[in-house]
Design an enzyme around this catalytic site. Structure first.
Site, short mmCIF file in Angstrom:
data_model
loop_
_atom_site.label_atom_id
_atom_site.label_comp_id
_atom_site.label_asym_id
_atom_site.label_seq_id
_atom_site.Cartn_x
_atom_site.Cartn_y
_atom_site.Cartn_z
CB ALA A 141 29.88 -12.61 23.67
NE ARG B 221 32.11 -12.45 -9.80
CZ ARG B 221 32.06 -13.24 -8.93
NH1 ARG B 221 33.08 -14.16 -9.08
NH2 ARG B 221 31.01 -13.57 -8.17
CD GLU C 221 26.33 3.28 -1.56
OE1 GLU C 221 25.12 3.48 -1.47
OE2 GLU C 221 27.15 2.80 -0.65
N GLY D 82 31.55 -7.81 -2.05
CA GLY D 82 30.60 -8.60 -1.01
C GLY D 82 30.89 -8.70 0.21
CE1 TYR E 23 22.77 2.27 17.51
CE2 TYR E 23 23.25 4.66 17.18
CZ TYR E 23 22.52 3.33 16.73
OH TYR E 23 21.97 3.31 15.36
CB THR F 185 20.55 0.03 8.89
OG1 THR F 185 22.06 -0.14 8.71
CG2 THR F 185 20.31 0.36 10.46
CE LYS G 209 26.51 4.59 2.05
NZ LYS G 209 25.74 3.42 1.66
CB SER H 81 21.18 -0.82 13.65
OG SER H 81 22.09 0.12 13.22
N GLY I 116 30.83 -4.54 -8.15
CA GLY I 116 29.82 -3.78 -8.97
C GLY I 116 28.60 -3.73 -8.15
CG HIS J 238 5.28 22.80 -12.44
ND1 HIS J 238 6.22 22.06 -13.05
CD2 HIS J 238 5.44 24.02 -12.89
CE1 HIS J 238 6.62 22.71 -14.16
NE2 HIS J 238 6.02 24.18 -13.83
CD GLU K 72 6.36 18.80 -12.47
OE1 GLU K 72 5.24 18.81 -12.97
OE2 GLU K 72 7.22 19.59 -12.49
#
Length: 461
Positions: free
Chosen positions: A115, A201, A184, A264, A99, A313, A51, A15, A178, A438, A443
């Site tokens: 590269a 952990r 997700e 991670g 893209y 992103t 995802k 991106s 976590g 409402h 609200e």
């Protein structure tokens, strides 16, 4: 005066890299982009977009159950994993093609290959037996998942990247981690009927988020059938005749068909030739840049996850725009990283912007907290116990809302608009003066009147 092949050479067509290349090319610069995998980067190819498709697919099971309460007769539903994966891959290919088309239309040269920097102005693409020079170089290679390679049996584990292409849906999965990705994917697999265990952990999931958000989401995802085990990690993974045996440091053993590490991501800097060009890394292994995304080498820049600043992103795209303004338009521009809205597409999802309660107290001393937990209208009707959390953090000295935290249906959609108010520095009085829509869950954001917590704590305390 030195003549170069290109005004700008971009390494990485994610991106951030694509945005910078397009803007520079449209401005008349000679631009080339090198990508070693597929154009679109992590977000489009192996991250946010696929995802989100998986989140949509997995949430239907919950929606079917809710629909029954509204009088719908649901015939026995089944899920076809290969059919979904095929449809997902077709759409990802289409997006990647867009893209490519946009880069080409802008006039940029696209080079499919890895590269490597040879010096501050020279780039080699070994796969193409090609060497070129550029006046300015932008590194936008993103990040890659991390697995603890020293863990016995780590070779049996997958990451989120492989999860998008599993040949079949497993019956049992254990996810280690976590953060965003872990929770997700736990929701995704659980929603698709997979027996799902999440281990982490730390003392609670989503480190760095507001404590009430963390505890509330942990409770809610367990109600969705996910087993959450905190304060533990792997000791080893062993392959057995019936699956993978997860041996945990607590002494617990859990057998699953798939083990996924979501512990991670690290900057993708390996093999880029950074040393040859004089580009330095920081203590986290990310490319060291200044406020304008410039490295220690005057003509080499870096944006996005490879710099490990705010790994989102939209942030990479903003950094790319600022880079073009700075490098080519004589308009030095910096990205404002304060009050960036973000979402976790867990089930239920999370949306946050601004400070957590803890950070607000550390920064301002006294704050007022407004918090509400309630069953959304659509769930209350059918007796589903899932609850929404909404929380506002208000700076006591002037009533400015400095944090907004939501867990519940449509939280990501709501937080985008709430982010405008927080970024603008609006006060709680101004939020309250906004007429409610409402009946909606949103609200609640403009009708919370009673302070949930009032304290005289100072920052020092």
């Amino acid at each position: 005066m030195t003549t170069y092949d290109y005004d700008l050479f971009v390494i990485g067509a994610g991106s951030g890299g694509v945005r910078a290349a397009r803007l520079a090319a449209l401005d008349g610069k000679r631009v080339a982009v090198a990508e070693e995998y597929r154009v679109g980067g992590t977000c489009v190819i192996r991250g946010c977009v696929p995802k989100k498709f998986m989140v949509y697919a997995s949430d239907f099971a919950h929606e079917f159950e809710v629909a029954k309460g509204y009088g719908w007769t649901i015939e026995k539903a089944s899920f076809d994993w290969p059919a979904f994966i095929h449809a997902k891959d077709v759409e990802i290919a289409r997006l990647s093609g867009l893209y490519v088309a946009n880069l080409t239309k802008a006039g940029a040269d696209l080079i499919h290959g890895r590269a490597v920097l040879k010096d501050a102005h020279t780039i080699e693409i070994p796969d193409k037996n090609l060497t070129v020079t550029a006046e300015q170089i932008l590194i936008a290679t993103g990040g890659r998942p991390w697995i603890p390679e020293t863990l016995p049996g780590a070779e049996y584990a997958i990451t989120s990247e492989e999860a998008f292409h599993l040949p079949e849906l497993p019956r049992r999965i254990l996810i280690a981690g976590g953060g965003y990705i872990a929770v997700e994917f736990a929701g995704i697999f659980a929603g698709l009927g997979v027996e799902t265990t999440l281990i982490y952990r730390g003392p609670n999931i989503l480190r760095g988020f507001d404590d009430d958000v963390r505890s509330h989401l942990a409770d809610q995802i367990q109600r969705r059938g996910i087993q959450v085990i905190l304060g533990c990690e792997h000791e080893a993974i062993e392959k057995t005749s019936t699956g993978l045996l997860n041996k945990l440091k607590t002494g617990m053993e859990i057998e699953t068909d798939v083990v996924m590490f979501a512990t991670g991501r690290i900057p993708h800097v390996k093999g880029l030739g950074l040393e040859a060009a004089g580009v330095e890394l920081n203590e986290r292994g990310a490319i060291k840049v200044d406020d304008y995304s410039r490295t220690g080498v005057e003509n080499i820049w870096a944006v996005g996850d490879v710099t490990d600043r705010v790994n989102l992103t939209p942030v990479a795209i903003r950094e790319a725009v600022a880079f073009v303004e700075t490098a080519f338009k004589n308009n030095p521009s910096r990205v404002d990283y304060a009050d960036i809205p973000t979402a976790v597409f867990s089930q239920p999802p999370v949306g946050v912007v601004g400070l957590t309660e803890h950070d607000a107290r550390q920064k301002y001393g006294k704050v007022d907290v407004y918090m509400s937990r309630f069953r959304p209208m659509r769930f209350a009707f059918v007796g589903v116990e899932e609850r929404t959390l909404m929380k506002l953090i208000v700076r006591a000295e002037d009533g400015v809302v400095v944090g907004c935290h939501i867990v519940g249906p449509d939280a990501p959609e709501m937080i985008q608009l709430a982010g405008i108010a927080v970024k603008a520095g609006l006060t709680k009085v101004q939020w309250d003066a906004t007429c409610a829509v409402h009946p909606t869950a949103a609200e609640e954001l403009v009708t919370m009147r009673e302070k949930y917590v009032e304290t005289q704590l100072t920052a020092a305390e």
